[in-house]
Design a protein around this motif. Structure first.
Motif, PDB file in Angstrom:
ATOM      1  N   LYS A 141       0.825  -1.326   0.037  1.00  0.00           N
ATOM      2  CA  LYS A 141       0.155  -0.233  -0.080  1.00  0.00           C
ATOM      3  C   LYS A 141       0.814   1.042   0.090  1.00  0.00           C
ATOM      4  N   ASP A 142       1.983   1.121   0.376  1.00  0.00           N
ATOM      5  CA  ASP A 142       3.017   2.497   0.630  1.00  0.00           C
ATOM      6  C   ASP A 142       3.838   2.443  -0.684  1.00  0.00           C
ATOM      7  N   GLY A 250      10.671   6.100 -12.114  1.00  0.00           N
ATOM      8  CA  GLY A 250      11.128   4.475 -11.332  1.00  0.00           C
ATOM      9  C   GLY A 250      10.315   4.432 -10.072  1.00  0.00           C
ATOM     10  N   ASN A 251      10.816   3.502  -9.213  1.00  0.00           N
ATOM     11  CA  ASN A 251      10.130   3.266  -7.988  1.00  0.00           C
ATOM     12  C   ASN A 251      11.428   2.584  -7.256  1.00  0.00           C
ATOM     13  N   GLY A 252      12.689   2.743  -7.677  1.00  0.00           N
ATOM     14  CA  GLY A 252      13.788   1.902  -6.857  1.00  0.00           C
ATOM     15  C   GLY A 252      14.289   3.096  -5.728  1.00  0.00           C
ATOM     16  N   PRO A 253      15.320   2.501  -5.325  1.00  0.00           N
ATOM     17  CA  PRO A 253      16.088   3.302  -4.154  1.00  0.00           C
ATOM     18  C   PRO A 253      16.610   4.467  -4.655  1.00  0.00           C
ATOM     19  N   ALA A 269      19.238   9.983  -3.854  1.00  0.00           N
ATOM     20  CA  ALA A 269      18.243   9.018  -3.125  1.00  0.00           C
ATOM     21  C   ALA A 269      16.815   9.435  -3.352  1.00  0.00           C
ATOM     22  N   ASN A 270      16.111   8.312  -3.687  1.00  0.00           N
ATOM     23  CA  ASN A 270      14.440   8.555  -3.969  1.00  0.00           C
ATOM     24  C   ASN A 270      13.872   8.656  -2.459  1.00  0.00           C
ATOM     25  N   GLU A 271      13.227   9.904  -2.070  1.00  0.00           N
ATOM     26  CA  GLU A 271      12.622   9.902  -1.068  1.00  0.00           C
ATOM     27  C   GLU A 271      11.069   8.963  -1.144  1.00  0.00           C
ATOM     28  N   ASN A 272      10.916   8.561  -2.111  1.00  0.00           N
ATOM     29  CA  ASN A 272       9.552   7.694  -2.268  1.00  0.00           C
ATOM     30  C   ASN A 272       9.828   6.333  -2.306  1.00  0.00           C
ATOM     31  N   TYR A 273      11.029   5.911  -1.995  1.00  0.00           N
ATOM     32  CA  TYR A 273      11.149   4.521  -2.066  1.00  0.00           C
ATOM     33  C   TYR A 273      10.417   3.845  -0.911  1.00  0.00           C
ATOM     34  N   GLY A 276      12.157   3.346   2.330  1.00  0.00           N
ATOM     35  CA  GLY A 276      12.661   4.446   3.087  1.00  0.00           C
ATOM     36  C   GLY A 276      13.599   5.156   2.469  1.00  0.00           C
ATOM     37  N   LYS A 277      13.868   6.073   2.328  1.00  0.00           N
ATOM     38  CA  LYS A 277      15.053   6.854   1.802  1.00  0.00           C
ATOM     39  C   LYS A 277      16.380   6.196   2.154  1.00  0.00           C
ATOM     40  N   VAL A 278      17.180   5.833   1.210  1.00  0.00           N
ATOM     41  CA  VAL A 278      18.361   5.188   1.475  1.00  0.00           C
ATOM     42  C   VAL A 278      19.351   6.146   2.270  1.00  0.00           C
ATOM     43  N   LYS A 279      20.413   5.411   2.992  1.00  0.00           N
ATOM     44  CA  LYS A 279      21.180   6.414   3.728  1.00  0.00           C
ATOM     45  C   LYS A 279      22.551   7.051   3.100  1.00  0.00           C
TER      46      LYS A 279
END
Length: 577
Positions: A141-142, A250-253, A269-273, A276-279
């Protein structure tokens, strides 16, 4: 050239990355001599042996030696990559290197764990019916795309649909999954695909016409945004997608920040991953050609892949701030014949050229034992691997001469064989690197000894080699496969027309039979027979299984090598000390 399922990070032996989508759909060519994707082998990475005796992760011995250049990078990791073409949309990539990029931009419905078992990714879970014909995916769902829009079942349905479009000419063969109504849609006889059912925004099911052992992974690949990639879609017209390659949603990291051909690919970094956003905020693929040892040693790059020779490992150990991880890639190298050319249509000639090549000297001895000879289209780590009934084609110039004599090729006054007024010349194409130089030097001598003239052409960049290959202007070309997850991955090229001029109906029959059951023992028997047929036909000169070592900056934590997906599943977990 077929691209296939997964976008897998791959590291070539020179240290630059090579990627290819790899799955049962594909045997996407990679530059010759490359270890396969940054995926490793199907054996435990901690016990993988190399010629140097390195059998497990060796941690950095002196991180204080880390160059100041690398120390200053607190939110960025740099990795080498062979220059991609810029086609960063899954299913439409022009080379495996494009897939290296898209693997960070897109996630899949399903991935695999370190044992090769399918596990959820963008799908929260999946169900398979008792008759193994209906697959139901329950989406998270997220899940969102990088532009913030929600990822729904409609996006999955759209992705599956355009891969059935009659205009689709990429390398992803979703038709092989045999979705009910798929062929009818492709032929324009139906407006939708009967077997695809959107149940609700987070649930989609698909029904197949017949059992397919690789269906779950075939169906469970990357998802494209219908709102973005489908807004201009009309049946039979897909050219518009090419205009979207440079601005992927996309929808990746990571998200694509900038692509500078010949220099670098920058990610943020994709804030919508969904995880969660990668470090690590920034990731860079450096595509500049050069000495990988130098790049790693000076801190210009944080990661490199090398042949696991004693010399290489000793040199890497002395650097001090590098972690070293040995692995044997789940792929194979090969020399492919162009059987559209009359001379090479003769199996006896192909077999003679195989017997007449000293593969041990070229691929094993010259690499200090960091390789093993291959004779079938599957890695030694595969459950389908066998040597039963397989001709090893040991180096045998006399046998080669005998076969050429019987095929009517007689030695001319200059020592080169002739037939019907035509000399026996072989036009080889390959990449410009040390391994190719070794091959050319030894092969020219080997082939001259049996009356064959080798003419070699080398290319500084992989895209040029692919263009030459696609033109058909060659007799012999050197490649390696991407990482192979299923035995069908390694043989699809003999079925889908990728091997120019090769068409053996028995191969297609066995290929289909190998996918028609989920019984491992039954599949083993099928692939054993299939390997024997290919081994006899000799459409390839199989070359080697390469042994390599990853060297990466000791400050990187969270590094994990998935035997089937490589670094693509690991990079989002990386942190910097």
């Amino acid at each position: 050239m077929k691209k296939g399922l997964f976008s897998l990070l791959t590291v070539i032996i020179s240290g630059a990355l090579l990627l290819s989508a790899c799955s049962q759909q594909s045997s996407t060519p990679a530059a010759e001599g490359n270890a396969a994707s940054t995926t490793t082998t199907t054996t435990d990475q901690a016990t993988t042996e190399t010629s140097s005796g390195l059998t497990e992760l060796l941690k950095a011995t002196d991180i204080s030696k880390l160059p100041e250049l690398a120390q200053k990078r607190t939110d960025t990791v740099i990795v080498g990559l062979t220059d991609p073409s810029g086609a960063f949309t899954p299913y439409f990539q022009q080379s495996g290197y494009d897939g290296n990029v898209s693997s960070l931009l897109y996630s899949s419905l399903v991935t695999v764990d370190n044992s090769g078992v399918p596990i959820p990714d963008l799908a929260e879970s999946f169900d398979i019916s008792d008759d193994q014909l209906t697959y139901t995916f329950h989406l998270r769902k997220d899940s969102k795309f990088s532009d913030g829009s929600p990822l729904t079942a409609d996006d999955v349905a759209f992705t599956w649909t355009i891969l059935h479009d009659k205009a689709y000419d990429g390398g992803y063969d979703l038709l092989s999954a045999h979705i009910k109504g798929g062929e009818a849609y492709k032929e324009g006889k139906a407006k939708t695909i009967e077997g695809i059912k959107v149940i609700d925004p987070q649930t989609i099911s698909v029904t197949l016409d017949k059992v397919n052992a690789t269906a779950l992974l075939t169906l469970g690949s990357e998802v494209l945004s219908k709102a973005y990639y489908g807004k201009d879609y009309k049946f039979g017209q897909l050219d518009y997608i090419k205009n979207l390659h440079a601005t992927p949603v996309g929808n990746g990291p990571y998200k694509l920040e900038k692509f500078i051909p010949g220099q670098e690919v920058r990610f943020v970094a994709n804030e919508n991953y969904y995880k969660g956003k990668v470090k690590i905020e920034h990731f860079i693929y450096k595509t500049t050609e050069g000495d990988t040892f130098q790049f790693v040693e000076t801190g210009e790059q944080d990661f490199g892949g090398f042949q696991a020779t004693t010399d290489n490992i000793d040199r890497l150990k002395k650097i001090g701030f590098l972690n070293l991880q040995p692995y044997t890639a789940s792929n194979y190298g090969y020399l492919q014949f162009n059987m559209e050319h009359e001379t090479l249509k003769d199996k006896a000639v192909r077999q003679a050229l195989t017997y007449g090549l000293d593969r041990k000297t070229i691929y094993v001895d010259s690499n200090q034992g960091a390789a093993a000879i291959a004779n079938i289209p599957t890695p030694q780590s595969s459950w389908s691997y066998t040597e039963d009934g397989i001709n090893p084609y040991n180096y045998d110039p006399e046998k080669a001469k005998q076969l050429l004599d019987e095929a009517g090729w007689k030695e001319g006054s200059d020592g080169i064989r002739e037939k019907d007024g035509k000399k026996l010349k072989i036009h080889f194409i390959g990449s410009k690197k040390k391994g190719t130089d070794v091959f050319i030097a030894v092969a020219k001598e080997n082939y001259a000894a049996i009356g064959v003239q080798l003419e070699a052409e080398q290319f500084a960049d992989f895209n040029s080699q692919i263009a030459k290959f696609e033109s058909g202007d060659f007799d012999l070309v050197s490649f390696s496969t991407p990482i192979l997850t299923d035995p069908s991955d390694g043989v699809i090229s003999f079925v889908n027309g990728e091997v120019k001029g090769y068409n053996n109906p028995k191969i297609k029959e066995l290929y289909d039979k190998g996918l028609a059951t989920n019984d491992i023992e039954a599949r083993k028997a099928v692939y054993k027979e299939l390997y024997q047929v290919i081994n006899e036909d000799a459409p390839y000169i199989f070359t080697s299984y390469g042994k390599s070592v990853y060297a990466y900056n000791g400050r990187i934590e969270g590094f994990n090598l998935n035997p089937f997906r490589g670094l693509s599943t690991s990079i989002p977990e990386w942190t910097l000390k």
